[in-house]
Design a protein around this motif. Structure first.
Motif, short mmCIF file in Angstrom:
data_model
loop_
_atom_site.label_atom_id
_atom_site.label_comp_id
_atom_site.label_asym_id
_atom_site.label_seq_id
_atom_site.Cartn_x
_atom_site.Cartn_y
_atom_site.Cartn_z
N ALA B 37 9.53 -6.22 -4.91
CA ALA B 37 9.35 -6.24 -6.37
C ALA B 37 8.27 -7.25 -6.75
CB ALA B 37 10.68 -6.59 -7.05
N GLU B 38 8.27 -8.38 -6.07
CA GLU B 38 7.26 -9.39 -6.38
C GLU B 38 5.86 -8.93 -5.98
OE1 GLU B 38 10.20 -13.30 -6.18
OE2 GLU B 38 8.66 -13.06 -4.64
N LEU B 39 5.76 -8.23 -4.87
CA LEU B 39 4.46 -7.69 -4.45
C LEU B 39 3.93 -6.68 -5.46
CD1 LEU B 39 4.90 -7.20 -0.59
CD2 LEU B 39 2.98 -8.37 -1.68
N ARG B 40 4.83 -5.81 -5.93
CA ARG B 40 4.40 -4.81 -6.92
C ARG B 40 3.97 -5.48 -8.22
NH1 ARG B 40 9.00 -1.87 -4.79
NH2 ARG B 40 10.18 -2.66 -6.56
N GLU B 41 4.74 -6.51 -8.62
CA GLU B 41 4.41 -7.24 -9.84
C GLU B 41 3.04 -7.93 -9.70
OE1 GLU B 41 5.69 -7.32 -12.75
OE2 GLU B 41 4.29 -8.87 -13.46
N ALA B 42 2.81 -8.55 -8.56
CA ALA B 42 1.54 -9.24 -8.32
C ALA B 42 0.38 -8.24 -8.33
CB ALA B 42 1.59 -9.99 -6.99
N CYS B 43 0.59 -7.06 -7.75
CA CYS B 43 -0.46 -6.03 -7.76
C CYS B 43 -0.80 -5.61 -9.18
CB CYS B 43 -0.03 -4.81 -6.95
SG CYS B 43 -0.06 -5.07 -5.17
N SER B 89 1.95 1.84 -1.35
CA SER B 89 1.11 2.66 -2.23
C SER B 89 0.64 1.89 -3.45
CB SER B 89 1.87 3.91 -2.67
OG SER B 89 2.04 4.75 -1.54
N THR B 90 1.47 0.95 -3.93
CA THR B 90 1.06 0.12 -5.06
C THR B 90 -0.13 -0.75 -4.66
OG1 THR B 90 3.38 0.02 -5.72
CG2 THR B 90 1.88 -1.55 -6.77
N LEU B 91 -0.06 -1.29 -3.45
CA LEU B 91 -1.17 -2.11 -2.96
C LEU B 91 -2.42 -1.26 -2.78
CD1 LEU B 91 -1.97 -4.97 -1.85
CD2 LEU B 91 -1.45 -4.07 0.42
N ALA B 92 -2.24 -0.09 -2.15
CA ALA B 92 -3.39 0.77 -1.84
C ALA B 92 -4.08 1.27 -3.10
CB ALA B 92 -2.95 1.95 -0.97
N ALA B 114 0.11 -3.73 5.97
CA ALA B 114 -1.26 -4.06 6.39
C ALA B 114 -2.17 -2.83 6.35
CB ALA B 114 -1.25 -4.66 7.80
N LEU B 115 -1.60 -1.67 6.66
CA LEU B 115 -2.37 -0.42 6.66
C LEU B 115 -2.83 -0.02 5.25
CD1 LEU B 115 -0.32 1.73 9.19
CD2 LEU B 115 -2.73 1.10 9.44
N ALA B 116 -2.14 -0.55 4.23
CA ALA B 116 -2.50 -0.20 2.85
C ALA B 116 -3.71 -0.98 2.37
CB ALA B 116 -1.31 -0.43 1.93
N GLY B 117 -4.11 -2.02 3.11
CA GLY B 117 -5.32 -2.76 2.77
C GLY B 117 -6.55 -2.02 3.25
N ASP B 118 -7.72 -2.63 3.03
CA ASP B 118 -8.97 -1.97 3.41
C ASP B 118 -9.50 -2.45 4.75
OD1 ASP B 118 -9.31 -0.34 1.06
OD2 ASP B 118 -9.63 -2.21 -0.02
N ASP B 141 7.08 3.77 4.66
CA ASP B 141 6.16 3.25 3.64
C ASP B 141 4.72 3.59 4.02
OD1 ASP B 141 5.54 2.12 1.24
OD2 ASP B 141 6.04 0.05 1.77
N GLY B 142 4.53 4.84 4.40
CA GLY B 142 3.18 5.35 4.63
C GLY B 142 2.70 5.33 6.06
N GLY B 143 3.51 4.81 6.98
CA GLY B 143 3.05 4.64 8.36
C GLY B 143 2.66 5.94 9.05
N THR B 144 3.45 7.00 8.85
CA THR B 144 3.14 8.25 9.55
C THR B 144 1.88 8.91 8.98
OG1 THR B 144 4.45 9.69 8.10
CG2 THR B 144 5.60 8.71 10.00
N GLN B 145 1.46 8.51 7.79
CA GLN B 145 0.27 9.10 7.18
C GLN B 145 -0.97 8.22 7.33
OE1 GLN B 145 0.49 12.30 6.18
NE2 GLN B 145 2.52 11.99 7.08
N ARG B 146 -0.80 6.92 7.07
CA ARG B 146 -1.99 6.04 7.10
C ARG B 146 -2.44 5.74 8.53
NH1 ARG B 146 0.52 3.69 2.42
NH2 ARG B 146 -0.66 4.39 0.60
N LEU B 147 -1.51 5.63 9.47
CA LEU B 147 -1.93 5.30 10.84
C LEU B 147 -2.82 6.39 11.45
CD1 LEU B 147 -1.81 3.13 13.04
CD2 LEU B 147 0.18 4.32 13.99
N PRO B 148 -2.42 7.67 11.44
CA PRO B 148 -3.32 8.68 12.03
C PRO B 148 -4.64 8.84 11.28
CG PRO B 148 -1.39 9.72 11.04
CD PRO B 148 -1.12 8.25 11.06
N ARG B 149 -4.63 8.61 9.96
CA ARG B 149 -5.90 8.71 9.23
C ARG B 149 -6.85 7.59 9.65
NH1 ARG B 149 -2.43 11.48 6.05
NH2 ARG B 149 -3.20 12.90 4.44
N LEU B 150 -6.30 6.50 10.15
CA LEU B 150 -7.13 5.37 10.55
C LEU B 150 -7.55 5.45 12.02
CD1 LEU B 150 -8.28 2.70 9.46
CD2 LEU B 150 -6.20 1.58 10.28
#
Lengths: 242, 258
Positions: B37-43, B89-92, B114-118, B141-150
């Motif tokens: 929740a704090e990460l989403r709020e900070a984003c 996804s909020t970070l990305a 970490a995968l949601a960063g650039d 939280d996106g691992g199966t999608q962001r890892l293969p795309r990277l």
């Protein structure tokens, strides 16, 4: 050989050869070169004898980027936006039916690298310096680089190159998958010429089908892409002389 | 400098940079409901502040973030519980460049964050992996999608299906991280990378990220159209004119973000 102001266009049998020719400014890409390039590409596409295209640069560099001295001379945003598609030279290059070999040497910066990335096979001389400096100059790539870089290098590595504008060498370009071959500087043209010549001996329609399959495939579901491949393969078999 | 105090997150604003530091130290910076929740709020705060041009994300202590919050015995498994913990996804979605300083192990949910960063810079002692399947769980939280795309399908399948944990140097070879440095030099390296990026045009950096990220979900033709449109929008900025002028006058540009 047809002469343009900014490039040499030569046809040797089935092999077309465009060489960027503004060596005094390291082949900086300008409006005249865009128009010349567009005409030469149309000639390649329309010529049934041409079965492969080689693109290279005259002088010390393949292409050091866009000629910024002409930037800001477009009359208005409306006109600039229309002209981008009126003279869609990048679309022409992507849409060529024949395979395109790009021989890269010296400097391959900004638009230079973007042009190269629109080709099919990239061969770099060992001493080549690459960079994508647009963002460091307050711009973004304009010749497809934001799309073609991450489709070759991985997206994060591509973004790093765009955001930092840092220079990198041919070995790193190879590691990043932006080029597939690195050769000694003095061998570049011979190796590139041979690769293009070898492709020119292939069946024109089969090569066009292979290019088409690999361009369109990634935009389809795997199932649809496999059906497309089957259709293209059947077509190529039926087209063969008995 | 502004420091916003959260319970499990340090949020430091030093315009034009914001730094988020995971500080759930007792649990290996595990992303629990409070930290998520704090990460989403900070984003959201970063999103609303146009003067923040770059975000750095790191972890306090020896690890970046390890492990995954497990279901409480008394709670029924469900989507609500999962959504509460999802944060990648909020970070990305942030439009600015995000540098992740992987200061130590980034495992499971930690790697998904970490995968949601650039761009990722890793300490040489860091280990990375998605080990969820070994405990009968799917990354969510996106691992199966962001890892293969990277890193491509081959390595993503190897890592996810075998729960394999790799070291920082292997991660560099796969393109999972952009740079590896000794742990004591990590933040200096990340700040240097940030400084290099901040020398460029801030609007151009946002648009480059947008063109690249959105473009990967589009056909090449549509992506080229997006790039062309962003170019035309940039033509109206003072920064682009300044960039061209500075180049022609052979001096460093001074960008204002306007």
């Amino acid at each position: 050989m047809s002469q343009f102001d900014t490039l040499l266009f030569d046809k040797d049998g089935a092999l077309g050869h465009i060489s960027l020719n503004r060596p005094r400014v390291l082949n900086a890409y300008n409006v005249q070169m865009r128009d010349d390039f567009s005409e030469a590409l149309a000639a390649v596409q329309d010529d049934p004898d041409v079965r492969a295209l080689l693109i290279s640069g005259q002088g010390r560099a393949f292409c050091a980027g866009a000629d910024l001295s002409e930037f800001g001379t477009a009359p208005s945003q409306v006109v600039a936006r229309r002209v981008r598609w009126d003279r869609d030279v990048w679309g022409q290059l992507l849409g060529l039916r024949v395979p395109v070999v790009v021989a890269i040497h010296g400097y391959c910066i900004g638009s230079g690298l973007e042009i190269a990335l629109l080709g099919d096979l990239r061969i770099a001389a060992q001493g080549t310096t690459f960079a994508m400096p647009e963002v460091q100059l307050g711009m973004v790539p304009a010749a497809g680089g934001s799309q073609t870089l991450p489709r070759n290098a991985n997206p994060s590595e591509a973004l790093e190159l765009l955001l930092t504008g840092r220079r990198f060498d041919a070995e790193e370009a190879l590691r990043l998958r932006l080029v597939t071959r690195v050769v000694p500087d003095e061998d570049l043209l011979e190796v590139a010429h041979k690769a293009a010549h070898d492709m020119a001996s292939l069946d024109r329609d089969v090569v066009a089908a292979a290019k088409s399959a690999m361009s369109r495939g990634p935009e389809l579901t795997l199932e649809d892409a496999l059906q497309m491949e089957t259709r293209l393969a059947v077509q190529s078999l039926q087209d063969q002389p008995p | 400098m502004v420091e916003v105090l959260y319970r499990l997150l340090e949020f430091r604003e030093e315009h034009p940079v914001a730094t988020l530091t995971l500080a759930n130290a007792g649990s290996g910076n595990r992303i629990d409901a409070v930290l998520a929740a704090e990460l989403r709020e900070a984003c959201r705060a970063v999103m609303d502040d146009e003067d923040i041009h770059l975000l750095i994300l790191t972890g306090s202590g020896e690890v970046f973030s390890v492990g995954r919050e497990t279901k409480q015995e008394d709670s029924a498994p469900g989507l609500d519980w999962m959504v509460q913990l999802q944060v990648a996804s909020t970070l990305a979605a942030l439009p600015i460049p995000i540098l992740v300083a992987v200061n130590g192990d980034a495992l499971d949910h930690g790697l998904e964050l970490a995968l949601a960063g650039d761009l990722r810079v890793a300490a040489s002692n860091a280990r990375l992996g998605l080990t969820d399947l070994s405990r009968g769980v799917l990354p969510w939280d996106g691992g199966t999608q962001r890892l293969p795309r990277l890193v491509g399908q081959a390595w993503a399948r190897d890592m996810i299906l075998t729960s394999r944990v790799i070291d920082a140097h292997q991660a560099l070879a796969l393109g999972l991280v952009n740079r590896v440095v000794e742990a004591d030099r990590l933040m200096a390296e990340v700040r240097q990378l940030a400084d290099t990026i901040l020398m460029g045009g801030p609007i151009a950096a946002r648009y480059a990220k947008e063109a690249l990220r959105k473009g990967m979900d589009l056909s090449l033709g549509q992506g080229l159209g997006l790039e062309a449109d962003l170019n035309v929008i940039l033509q109206s900025t003072a920064d682009r004119a300044e960039g061209i002028q500075s180049f022609l006058q052979k001096r460093q540009p001074k960008f204002t973000g306007r």
